[in-house]
Design a protein around this motif. Sequence first.
Motif, PDB file in Angstrom:
ATOM      1  N   UNK A  15       0.835  -1.209   0.000  1.00 52.32           N
ATOM      2  CA  UNK A  15       0.000   0.000   0.000  1.00 52.32           C
ATOM      3  C   UNK A  15       0.864   1.252   0.000  1.00 52.32           C
ATOM      4  N   UNK A  16       1.936   1.217   0.777  1.00 53.65           N
ATOM      5  CA  UNK A  16       2.846   2.378   0.797  1.00 53.65           C
ATOM      6  C   UNK A  16       3.490   2.574  -0.576  1.00 53.65           C
ATOM      7  N   UNK A  17       3.877   1.477  -1.206  1.00 52.80           N
ATOM      8  CA  UNK A  17       4.484   1.582  -2.541  1.00 52.80           C
ATOM      9  C   UNK A  17       3.506   2.155  -3.559  1.00 52.80           C
ATOM     10  N   UNK A  18       2.252   1.700  -3.488  1.00 53.93           N
ATOM     11  CA  UNK A  18       1.247   2.229  -4.408  1.00 53.93           C
ATOM     12  C   UNK A  18       1.083   3.733  -4.190  1.00 53.93           C
ATOM     13  N   UNK A  19       1.019   4.160  -2.925  1.00 55.94           N
ATOM     14  CA  UNK A  19       0.885   5.590  -2.629  1.00 55.94           C
ATOM     15  C   UNK A  19       2.081   6.372  -3.175  1.00 55.94           C
ATOM     16  N   UNK A  20       3.283   5.824  -3.012  1.00 57.98           N
ATOM     17  CA  UNK A  20       4.493   6.486  -3.530  1.00 57.98           C
ATOM     18  C   UNK A  20       4.448   6.587  -5.053  1.00 57.98           C
ATOM     19  N   UNK A  21       4.010   5.515  -5.689  1.00 57.71           N
ATOM     20  CA  UNK A  21       3.941   5.508  -7.153  1.00 57.71           C
ATOM     21  C   UNK A  21       2.942   6.552  -7.646  1.00 57.71           C
ATOM     22  N   UNK A  22       1.780   6.616  -7.001  1.00 63.17           N
ATOM     23  CA  UNK A  22       0.746   7.570  -7.438  1.00 63.17           C
ATOM     24  C   UNK A  22       1.197   9.009  -7.225  1.00 63.17           C
ATOM     25  N   UNK A  23       1.848   9.273  -6.094  1.00 71.80           N
ATOM     26  CA  UNK A  23       2.359  10.628  -5.856  1.00 71.80           C
ATOM     27  C   UNK A  23       3.433  10.979  -6.874  1.00 71.80           C
ATOM     28  N   UNK A  24       4.322  10.038  -7.146  1.00 69.25           N
ATOM     29  CA  UNK A  24       5.362  10.270  -8.152  1.00 69.25           C
ATOM     30  C   UNK A  24       4.740  10.508  -9.520  1.00 69.25           C
ATOM     31  N   UNK A  25       3.703   9.746  -9.833  1.00 67.32           N
ATOM     32  CA  UNK A  25       3.036   9.905 -11.130  1.00 67.32           C
ATOM     33  C   UNK A  25       2.478  11.311 -11.283  1.00 67.32           C
ATOM     34  N   UNK A  26       1.894  11.845 -10.218  1.00 69.03           N
ATOM     35  CA  UNK A  26       1.337  13.198 -10.290  1.00 69.03           C
ATOM     36  C   UNK A  26       2.430  14.222 -10.606  1.00 69.03           C
ATOM     37  N   UNK A  27       3.593  14.048  -9.986  1.00 68.15           N
ATOM     38  CA  UNK A  27       4.708  14.974 -10.214  1.00 68.15           C
ATOM     39  C   UNK A  27       5.247  14.835 -11.633  1.00 68.15           C
ATOM     40  N   UNK A  28       5.514  13.599 -12.026  1.00 67.37           N
ATOM     41  CA  UNK A  28       6.127  13.345 -13.326  1.00 67.37           C
ATOM     42  C   UNK A  28       5.190  13.706 -14.473  1.00 67.37           C
ATOM     43  N   UNK A  29       3.922  13.310 -14.348  1.00 69.16           N
ATOM     44  CA  UNK A  29       2.969  13.586 -15.423  1.00 69.16           C
ATOM     45  C   UNK A  29       2.680  15.075 -15.552  1.00 69.16           C
ATOM     46  N   UNK A  30       2.853  15.815 -14.454  1.00 70.05           N
ATOM     47  CA  UNK A  30       2.696  17.269 -14.527  1.00 70.05           C
ATOM     48  C   UNK A  30       3.779  17.875 -15.413  1.00 70.05           C
ATOM     49  N   UNK A  31       4.971  17.284 -15.364  1.00 70.88           N
ATOM     50  CA  UNK A  31       6.082  17.777 -16.183  1.00 70.88           C
ATOM     51  C   UNK A  31       6.012  17.234 -17.604  1.00 70.88           C
ATOM     52  N   UNK A  32       5.595  15.964 -17.721  1.00 70.27           N
ATOM     53  CA  UNK A  32       5.570  15.304 -19.023  1.00 70.27           C
ATOM     54  C   UNK A  32       4.387  14.342 -19.077  1.00 70.27           C
ATOM     55  N   UNK A  33       3.275  14.757 -19.672  1.00 72.24           N
ATOM     56  CA  UNK A  33       2.076  13.908 -19.720  1.00 72.24           C
ATOM     57  C   UNK A  33       2.284  12.568 -20.415  1.00 72.24           C
ATOM     58  N   UNK A  34       3.369  12.431 -21.175  1.00 76.52           N
ATOM     59  CA  UNK A  34       3.624  11.172 -21.883  1.00 76.52           C
ATOM     60  C   UNK A  34       4.664  10.308 -21.162  1.00 76.52           C
ATOM     61  N   UNK A  35       5.019  10.674 -19.938  1.00 77.34           N
ATOM     62  CA  UNK A  35       6.093   9.967 -19.220  1.00 77.34           C
ATOM     63  C   UNK A  35       5.792   8.481 -19.076  1.00 77.34           C
ATOM     64  N   UNK A  36       6.853   7.696 -19.106  1.00 81.39           N
ATOM     65  CA  UNK A  36       6.738   6.245 -19.011  1.00 81.39           C
ATOM     66  C   UNK A  36       6.666   5.791 -17.555  1.00 81.39           C
ATOM     67  N   UNK A  37       6.296   4.533 -17.368  1.00 85.43           N
ATOM     68  CA  UNK A  37       6.308   3.938 -16.025  1.00 85.43           C
ATOM     69  C   UNK A  37       7.716   3.928 -15.458  1.00 85.43           C
ATOM     70  N   UNK A  38       8.707   3.761 -16.303  1.00 86.71           N
ATOM     71  CA  UNK A  38      10.095   3.745 -15.844  1.00 86.71           C
ATOM     72  C   UNK A  38      10.474   5.093 -15.229  1.00 86.71           C
ATOM     73  N   UNK A  39      10.069   6.160 -15.875  1.00 86.73           N
ATOM     74  CA  UNK A  39      10.351   7.517 -15.347  1.00 86.73           C
ATOM     75  C   UNK A  39       9.645   7.716 -14.010  1.00 86.73           C
ATOM     76  N   UNK A  40       8.424   7.212 -13.903  1.00 86.05           N
ATOM     77  CA  UNK A  40       7.661   7.326 -12.651  1.00 86.05           C
ATOM     78  C   UNK A  40       8.317   6.497 -11.556  1.00 86.05           C
ATOM     79  N   UNK A  41       8.835   5.313 -11.903  1.00 85.76           N
ATOM     80  CA  UNK A  41       9.543   4.468 -10.938  1.00 85.76           C
ATOM     81  C   UNK A  41      10.757   5.197 -10.387  1.00 85.76           C
ATOM     82  N   UNK A  42      11.509   5.858 -11.270  1.00 83.59           N
ATOM     83  CA  UNK A  42      12.689   6.610 -10.832  1.00 83.59           C
ATOM     84  C   UNK A  42      12.301   7.699  -9.842  1.00 83.59           C
ATOM     85  N   UNK A  43      11.225   8.428 -10.148  1.00 88.49           N
ATOM     86  CA  UNK A  43      10.763   9.499  -9.258  1.00 88.49           C
ATOM     87  C   UNK A  43      10.320   8.945  -7.911  1.00 88.49           C
ATOM     88  N   UNK A  44       9.686   7.772  -7.930  1.00 87.56           N
ATOM     89  CA  UNK A  44       9.199   7.153  -6.689  1.00 87.56           C
ATOM     90  C   UNK A  44      10.329   6.526  -5.881  1.00 87.56           C
TER      91      UNK A  44
END
Length: 199
Positions: A15-44
Motif C-alpha cells: 500500500x505504501x508503494x502504491x501511494x508512492x507511485x501515485x504521488x510520483x506519477x502526479x509529479x512526473x505527469x505534470x512535467x511530461x504527460x507522456x512519461x513512461x512507467x520507468x520515469x515514474x519508478x525513478x521518481x518514486x
Amino acid sequence: MSAPTPPRPVRADAERNVARILEAAKIVLAEDPTASLERIADEAGLARATVHRRFSSRKALLDTLFAQLDEQYRRALEQAKVDTSPPLIALHRVTELVMEIKFSHRLIVDVVNGTNSGHGFLSDEVQEGAKLLFSRLHAAGTITAACPSWCLRVYLAILDVVHQLPPGAPELGAGDDTAARTDLQVSTVLGALGGPGPQ
C-alpha cells in the motif's frame, strides 16, 4: 500448541508503494504527460519491477488516478446534497468543491481528462448525480434547458475555460480566486442554460 504467526507486513508495504507511485506519477505527469512507467519508478525511488508489479501498464496507472479523481467528484456531489438541497445552492456548492479539486490536482486533472473525450472521464454515478442536479434546476425554473446531458456538457465546457483562466484575469475580478471562479462558472452556466445569468 505453537505461537500464532505474526502477520506479514507485505500488505502495508504494498500500500505504501502504491501511494508512492501515485504521488510520483502526479509529479512526473505534470512535467511530461507522456512519461513512461520507468520515469515514474525513478521518481518514486522504486525498482521498475515494483511499479510494473503494481501497475501492469501506463493505462492501468492512469485508470487508478482517474478512480481517485472520480471518487472526489462523487464526494463533492454528496457533500453538496444535489438530491435534497435547494438546487441553486447545490450548484454553487458543488462548483466550489469541484474548483478546489481541480486546483489541488490541477495537472493530473488535465492529464486524466486529456486521455478521454467529452465527459467520458466521469463515472456513470458522477454523471447521474450531475444530471439529477440539472433536472432539479430545470424543475425549479432556474434554467430553461431541459436536457440534463446537454446541461452537463455545457457545464464541463465552461468549467474547462474557467479553470484555465490565469490568476488575476479580468473576468475573475478581485478577491479569492476559488470564490471568483465559482461565481463566474455558476453565472455563466446559468446564462448559457437559460437562467438569470450574471446579476
